[in-house]
Design an enzyme around this catalytic site. Structure first.
Site, PDB file in Angstrom:
ATOM      1  N   GLU A  11       0.834  -1.199   0.000  1.00 61.72           N
ATOM      2  CA  GLU A  11       0.000   0.000   0.000  1.00 61.72           C
ATOM      3  C   GLU A  11       0.873   1.256   0.000  1.00 61.72           C
ATOM      4  O   GLU A  11       1.742   1.399   0.855  1.00 61.72           O
ATOM      5  CB  GLU A  11      -0.920   0.014   1.226  1.00 61.72           C
ATOM      6  CG  GLU A  11      -1.780   1.251   1.368  1.00 61.72           C
ATOM      7  CD  GLU A  11      -2.645   1.531   0.143  1.00 61.72           C
ATOM      8  OE1 GLU A  11      -2.471   2.600  -0.472  1.00 61.72           O
ATOM      9  OE2 GLU A  11      -3.475   0.667  -0.216  1.00 61.72           O
ATOM     10  N   ARG A  60     -17.593   6.490  -9.797  1.00 67.54           N
ATOM     11  CA  ARG A  60     -16.185   6.225  -9.555  1.00 67.54           C
ATOM     12  C   ARG A  60     -15.631   5.299 -10.640  1.00 67.54           C
ATOM     13  O   ARG A  60     -16.335   4.423 -11.146  1.00 67.54           O
ATOM     14  CB  ARG A  60     -15.983   5.600  -8.169  1.00 67.54           C
ATOM     15  CG  ARG A  60     -16.445   6.509  -7.031  1.00 67.54           C
ATOM     16  CD  ARG A  60     -16.143   5.922  -5.672  1.00 67.54           C
ATOM     17  NE  ARG A  60     -14.720   5.794  -5.422  1.00 67.54           N
ATOM     18  CZ  ARG A  60     -13.937   6.782  -5.002  1.00 67.54           C
ATOM     19  NH1 ARG A  60     -14.431   7.982  -4.783  1.00 67.54           N
ATOM     20  NH2 ARG A  60     -12.652   6.569  -4.781  1.00 67.54           N
ATOM     21  N   ALA A  93     -17.896  -0.891  -0.448  1.00 70.06           N
ATOM     22  CA  ALA A  93     -16.794  -1.368   0.384  1.00 70.06           C
ATOM     23  C   ALA A  93     -17.034  -2.786   0.859  1.00 70.06           C
ATOM     24  O   ALA A  93     -16.116  -3.616   0.878  1.00 70.06           O
ATOM     25  CB  ALA A  93     -16.611  -0.430   1.575  1.00 70.06           C
ATOM     26  N   HIS A 108     -41.230  -5.357  20.140  1.00 72.26           N
ATOM     27  CA  HIS A 108     -42.129  -4.209  20.050  1.00 72.26           C
ATOM     28  C   HIS A 108     -41.775  -3.179  21.123  1.00 72.26           C
ATOM     29  O   HIS A 108     -41.542  -3.540  22.266  1.00 72.26           O
ATOM     30  CB  HIS A 108     -43.575  -4.661  20.246  1.00 72.26           C
ATOM     31  CG  HIS A 108     -44.559  -3.544  20.241  1.00 72.26           C
ATOM     32  ND1 HIS A 108     -44.953  -2.903  19.095  1.00 72.26           N
ATOM     33  CD2 HIS A 108     -45.230  -2.943  21.266  1.00 72.26           C
ATOM     34  CE1 HIS A 108     -45.832  -1.958  19.392  1.00 72.26           C
ATOM     35  NE2 HIS A 108     -46.021  -1.974  20.715  1.00 72.26           N
ATOM     36  N   ILE A 117     -20.525  11.870 -10.160  1.00 71.93           N
ATOM     37  CA  ILE A 117     -21.069  11.092 -11.278  1.00 71.93           C
ATOM     38  C   ILE A 117     -20.576   9.643 -11.265  1.00 71.93           C
ATOM     39  O   ILE A 117     -20.735   8.933 -12.252  1.00 71.93           O
ATOM     40  CB  ILE A 117     -20.715  11.756 -12.619  1.00 71.93           C
ATOM     41  CG1 ILE A 117     -19.192  11.867 -12.790  1.00 71.93           C
ATOM     42  CG2 ILE A 117     -21.374  13.121 -12.736  1.00 71.93           C
ATOM     43  CD1 ILE A 117     -18.771  12.237 -14.189  1.00 71.93           C
ATOM     44  N   GLY A 169     -26.931  10.062  -7.744  1.00 73.54           N
ATOM     45  CA  GLY A 169     -26.729   8.728  -7.197  1.00 73.54           C
ATOM     46  C   GLY A 169     -26.442   8.789  -5.707  1.00 73.54           C
ATOM     47  O   GLY A 169     -26.706   9.795  -5.037  1.00 73.54           O
ATOM     48  N   VAL A 170     -25.854   7.722  -5.185  1.00 73.98           N
ATOM     49  CA  VAL A 170     -25.643   7.597  -3.740  1.00 73.98           C
ATOM     50  C   VAL A 170     -24.815   8.748  -3.185  1.00 73.98           C
ATOM     51  O   VAL A 170     -25.220   9.425  -2.222  1.00 73.98           O
ATOM     52  CB  VAL A 170     -24.973   6.250  -3.415  1.00 73.98           C
ATOM     53  CG1 VAL A 170     -24.596   6.178  -1.941  1.00 73.98           C
ATOM     54  CG2 VAL A 170     -25.895   5.092  -3.782  1.00 73.98           C
ATOM     55  N   GLY A 205     -25.044  14.861 -10.275  1.00 79.28           N
ATOM     56  CA  GLY A 205     -25.204  13.430 -10.067  1.00 79.28           C
ATOM     57  C   GLY A 205     -26.130  13.153  -8.897  1.00 79.28           C
ATOM     58  O   GLY A 205     -25.865  13.599  -7.776  1.00 79.28           O
TER      59      GLY A 205
END
Length: 458
Positions: A36, A264, A311, A435, A262, A178-179, A176
């Site tokens: 990484e 990834r 993810a 409940h 918009i 979306g999410v 955009g």
């Protein structure tokens, strides 16, 4: 060049997919190298899921203060201290990052820090050193896309820059719906900004059940979040004062900032994939259902594999690949079985097939039920509206669960069990739901789909 010892698995990228493969591989007794160049945890932890949801929690508290008088609590919202919000957000990220690094170290995964490049079927090169493995896992993640000619910088942002804002914009245009777009729109509106969403498709959150999209749009109208669907972006001009967006129909919109949300794209360019012969399509790595690329023992996981960019999909892919390499023959990870949550207000959660998808597969055997949250006691207490929709098959299982309302993301676990275990409505109907909880709404929906509705009209 120096050459390191051979590993059982060499993983390129330590985001959700990469670190999951590393942890599970080490748990299974494999020798693992995790490469990484940035921070363990990747986009999700540092520039995506976690910091965004921290902002959304702060937004929820702001809304609670504004709405407190309606339940008899005298409380006021004096303002948003973005310095304090960012300190809280960054603290959450830092604690999770520290814990994850400790977990990687405790599993004896060798963390190699540096930017890697695939050089052959068994080798990743990192800063001039060759790291060789019997198996290679490509897990390099994704980046925020823009449009041709739309340069990111100044007042034109992606989600990464938006997470670092130290002030609340007075106004924002979100390109955009979306999410990512609706989540930031929701946050900024709760913080007091004027927000306009521009979406090219007919509905917001276009990948969801159409009735969910329509309910979200009604809610956003009530919250005075402006949105323009069926509207295509043409150009943007920025100045010291703000941004002017022009759409293809000639309309113009002005705001302090423009968020480009918009979607990834896959991080695969200049990493040696094509040169080694990895099959590619528009930057994505193509695999079979067992996530093999067809080149040696090279696998790919997460956002670089076509499909849902989530993810937890990458996390599941990572575990799957580690178990596949270890010879455990794990069950294939199917996108249709993966739960999705959008954390705007109201929340959206879904898993399985939409009604339209189910009708394509099962035809007239499909049956559905919509359970309105107005009949749920806890939802009344929370003053939330919305519904739960179950999609089933006549004399067959529940194949889709779709929800909208405050906190419904916390209900998707049971929804996933219904769909993934192919539960019949009559299997779920006898289960006792505590409940008063919103969880009861899932039970009521199952009762209705089983033909014995109680707190719902038949």
């Amino acid at each position: 060049m120096t050459e390191s010892p051979e590993y059982d698995i060499v993983i390129l990228g330590a985001g959700s997919g990469g670190y999951a493969a590393a942890l599970r591989g080490a748990q299974l007794g494999l020798k693992v190298a995790l490469i990484e160049g940035d921070k363990v945890g990747g986009t999700c932890l540092h520039r995506g899921c976690i910091p965004t949801k921290a902002l959304l929690h702060a937004a929820e508290l702001a809304d609670s203060a504004k709405e407190a008088a309606a339940v008899g609590v005298q409380m006021s919202l004096d303002g948003i201290d973005m310095g304090g919000v960012n300190k809280y957000k960054d603290g959450v990220v830092a604690r999770l990052h520290k814990g994850l690094e400790g977990l990687v170290a405790s599993r004896k995964v060798e963390l190699i820090r540096g930017w890697g490049k695939l050089v052959d079927e068994h080798t990743v090169e990192v800063d001039g050193n060759q790291v060789r493995g019997k198996n290679i896992v490509l897990a390099t993640g994704s980046y925020s896309r823009s449009l041709p000619g739309l340069e990111i910088g100044g007042r034109i942002l992606t989600s990464e820059q938006a997470l670092q804002l130290d002030v609340v914009p007075k106004s924002a245009i979100v390109l955009g719906g979306g999410v990512i777009g609706v989540e930031f729109a929701s946050v900024w509106k709760s913080f007091g900004a004027d927000v306009t969403i521009i979406e090219a498709l007919p509905h917001l959150v276009p990948n969801e059940e159409e009735s969910i999209s329509k309910t979200l749009e009604r809610s956003f109208k009530k919250r005075k979040i402006t949105f323009k669907t069926n509207t295509r972006f043409a150009s943007a001009q920025q100045s010291d004062d703000g941004v002017v967006v022009t759409t293809e129909n000639g309309e113009q919109y002005e705001a302090e900032i423009l968020l480009v949300a918009i979607g990834r794209g896959p991080v695969t360019q200049d990493l040696g994939y094509s040169e080694v012969g990895i099959p590619m399509d528009r930057g994505y790595v193509l695999t079979d259902e067992r996530l093999r690329t067809g080149i040696g023992n090279i696998f790919a996981v997460g956002d670089i594999v076509p499909g849902l960019q989530l993810a937890h999909r990458g996390f599941a892919h990572g575990i799957f690949v580690a178990e596949e390499i270890a010879g455990l023959n794990p069950a294939v990870v199917l996108d249709r079985d993966i739960p999705k949550v959008t954390y705007c207000e109201p929340e959206i959660a879904s898993v399985g097939l939409t009604e339209a998808q189910a009708r394509e597969e099962y035809g007239d055997a499909v049956k559905t039920i919509d359970y309105n949250l107005a009949g749920n006691g806890k939802s009344q207490i929370l003053k939330t509206t919305g519904f739960i929709k179950l999609v089933g098959v006549h004399d067959g299982p529940i194949v889709g669960v779709h929800m909208i309302g405050a906190r419904v993301g916390e209900l998707i676990g049971e929804g996933q069990l219904m769909v993934n275990w192919q539960a019949y409505p009559q299997d779920v109907a006898p289960l006792i739901h505590a409940h008063p909880t919103q969880n009861e709404a899932l039970g009521e929906a199952a009762l209705a789909l089983a033909g014995k509705p109680l707190h719902a009209h038949s």
